[in-house]
Design a protein around this motif. Structure first.
Motif, short mmCIF file in Angstrom:
data_model
loop_
_atom_site.label_atom_id
_atom_site.label_comp_id
_atom_site.label_asym_id
_atom_site.label_seq_id
_atom_site.Cartn_x
_atom_site.Cartn_y
_atom_site.Cartn_z
N VAL A 56 0.82 -1.21 0.00
CA VAL A 56 0.00 0.00 0.00
C VAL A 56 0.87 1.26 0.00
O VAL A 56 0.54 2.25 0.65
CB VAL A 56 -0.97 -0.01 1.21
N ARG A 57 1.96 1.22 -0.72
CA ARG A 57 2.82 2.39 -0.90
C ARG A 57 3.23 3.03 0.42
O ARG A 57 3.14 4.24 0.58
CB ARG A 57 2.14 3.45 -1.79
N LEU A 58 3.67 2.21 1.34
CA LEU A 58 4.19 2.74 2.60
C LEU A 58 5.67 2.42 2.68
O LEU A 58 6.09 1.32 2.34
CB LEU A 58 3.47 2.12 3.80
N ILE A 59 6.44 3.36 3.13
CA ILE A 59 7.85 3.10 3.37
C ILE A 59 7.98 2.22 4.60
O ILE A 59 8.80 1.31 4.66
CB ILE A 59 8.62 4.44 3.54
N GLU A 60 7.12 2.47 5.58
CA GLU A 60 7.16 1.68 6.81
C GLU A 60 5.77 1.65 7.45
O GLU A 60 5.04 2.64 7.43
CB GLU A 60 8.15 2.31 7.80
N ARG A 61 5.39 0.50 7.99
CA ARG A 61 4.20 0.35 8.84
C ARG A 61 4.56 -0.73 9.85
O ARG A 61 4.47 -1.92 9.56
CB ARG A 61 2.97 -0.04 8.03
N THR A 62 5.04 -0.29 11.01
CA THR A 62 5.59 -1.20 12.00
C THR A 62 4.78 -1.14 13.28
O THR A 62 4.58 -0.06 13.84
CB THR A 62 7.06 -0.81 12.34
N PRO A 82 4.38 7.12 5.25
CA PRO A 82 3.76 6.96 3.94
C PRO A 82 4.69 7.41 2.81
O PRO A 82 5.56 8.25 3.02
CB PRO A 82 2.53 7.86 4.02
N GLN A 83 4.49 6.82 1.65
CA GLN A 83 5.20 7.26 0.45
C GLN A 83 4.15 7.97 -0.40
O GLN A 83 3.37 7.33 -1.09
CB GLN A 83 5.76 6.04 -0.28
N ILE A 84 4.14 9.29 -0.31
CA ILE A 84 3.11 10.05 -1.00
C ILE A 84 3.72 11.21 -1.77
O ILE A 84 4.72 11.78 -1.38
CB ILE A 84 2.04 10.59 -0.02
N HIS A 97 11.40 17.62 5.50
CA HIS A 97 11.10 16.65 6.56
C HIS A 97 10.26 15.50 6.01
O HIS A 97 9.39 15.70 5.18
CB HIS A 97 10.35 17.31 7.72
N VAL A 98 10.52 14.30 6.50
CA VAL A 98 9.75 13.12 6.10
C VAL A 98 8.47 13.07 6.94
O VAL A 98 8.52 13.27 8.15
CB VAL A 98 10.58 11.83 6.34
N ILE A 99 7.36 12.81 6.29
CA ILE A 99 6.10 12.67 7.02
C ILE A 99 6.06 11.28 7.64
O ILE A 99 6.27 10.28 6.96
CB ILE A 99 4.89 12.86 6.09
N SER A 100 5.83 11.24 8.94
CA SER A 100 5.62 9.97 9.63
C SER A 100 4.68 10.24 10.79
O SER A 100 4.55 11.37 11.24
CB SER A 100 6.94 9.37 10.12
N TYR A 101 4.02 9.19 11.26
CA TYR A 101 3.10 9.37 12.38
C TYR A 101 2.84 8.03 13.05
O TYR A 101 3.22 6.98 12.53
CB TYR A 101 1.78 9.99 11.90
N GLU A 170 -8.01 6.25 -0.27
CA GLU A 170 -7.43 5.45 -1.34
C GLU A 170 -6.60 4.30 -0.77
O GLU A 170 -6.66 3.17 -1.24
CB GLU A 170 -6.55 6.34 -2.23
N ARG A 171 -5.85 4.56 0.27
CA ARG A 171 -5.02 3.54 0.89
C ARG A 171 -5.89 2.41 1.46
O ARG A 171 -5.59 1.24 1.29
CB ARG A 171 -4.20 4.17 2.01
#
Length: 194
Positions: A56-62, A82-84, A97-101, A170-171
């Motif tokens: 689902v086009r994510l760099i990371e989901r941990t 996310p990779q957006i 900055h990289v978006i992460s949450y 969409e995700r």
């Protein structure tokens, strides 16, 4: 009520936006061939989160935390990068900055509902919160998310909210397919189910 799923399968409900009103969203998923207990075990598992990240086009989901509280509720924390492709105005605002949450989910098995919120996404400038209901039906389980996004960025709040809701919706369209495949593959591996 204002936060109920109404046959809006896999699409956002975007109500007219007023100045101080956050953008509301509703997302509904349905998984066939699974009961509530198995659905929850799969949905909150590390393996499923890893599969979602890959597809689902994510760099990371941990999954960084999954705790059973003394009162029987479960608390999960999943870190997402996310990779957006962000609009230029938003990219300029982020200054590289990289978006992460972190997605925090607190699930109560007694009510089959969960509260969720997103933390550490641009400090206080971005707030996303909502609820999820898990409903066992004939033939499967329905998961309905309702929530709202509020973004406080001068001149870009409305555009960012629309972008965020569209991106999340969409995700989750893809998440439903990954979830069903994950359930079907596990079902095929179980003895006596072929």
């Amino acid at each position: 009520g204002p936060h109920s799923c109404r046959n809006l399968t896999r699409r956002a409900c975007m109500r007219p936006r007023m100045k101080s009103t956050p953008m509301r969203f509703e997302i509904e998923l349905f998984a066939r061939g699974v009961d509530l207990s198995r659905f929850r075990a799969i949905y909150f598992s590390r393996g499923f989160n890893d599969a979602v990240a890959r597809e689902v086009r994510l760099i990371e989901r941990t999954q960084r935390e999954h705790v059973l509280q003394p009162d029987g509720t479960e608390r999960m924390r999943v870190h997402v990068v996310p990779q957006i492709g962000l609009p230029r105005a938003i990219q300029a605002l982020l200054r590289g900055h990289v978006i992460s949450y972190d997605e925090i989910t607190e699930y109560d098995p007694a009510t089959q509902q969960a509260r969720l919120h997103i933390t550490r996404l641009a400090g206080d400038a971005v707030r996303v919160a909502g609820e999820a209901r898990f409903t066992e039906e004939a033939g499967g389980v329905r998961l309905c998310f309702t929530g709202e996004a509020r973004i406080r960025v001068l001149g870009l709040g409305g555009a960012l909210e629309r972008f965020l809701v569209r991106e999340v919706t969409e995700r989750y369209r893809h998440v439903e397919h990954v979830l069903q495949r994950f359930i079907d593959e596990r079902h095929a591996l179980e003895p006596g189910t072929s």
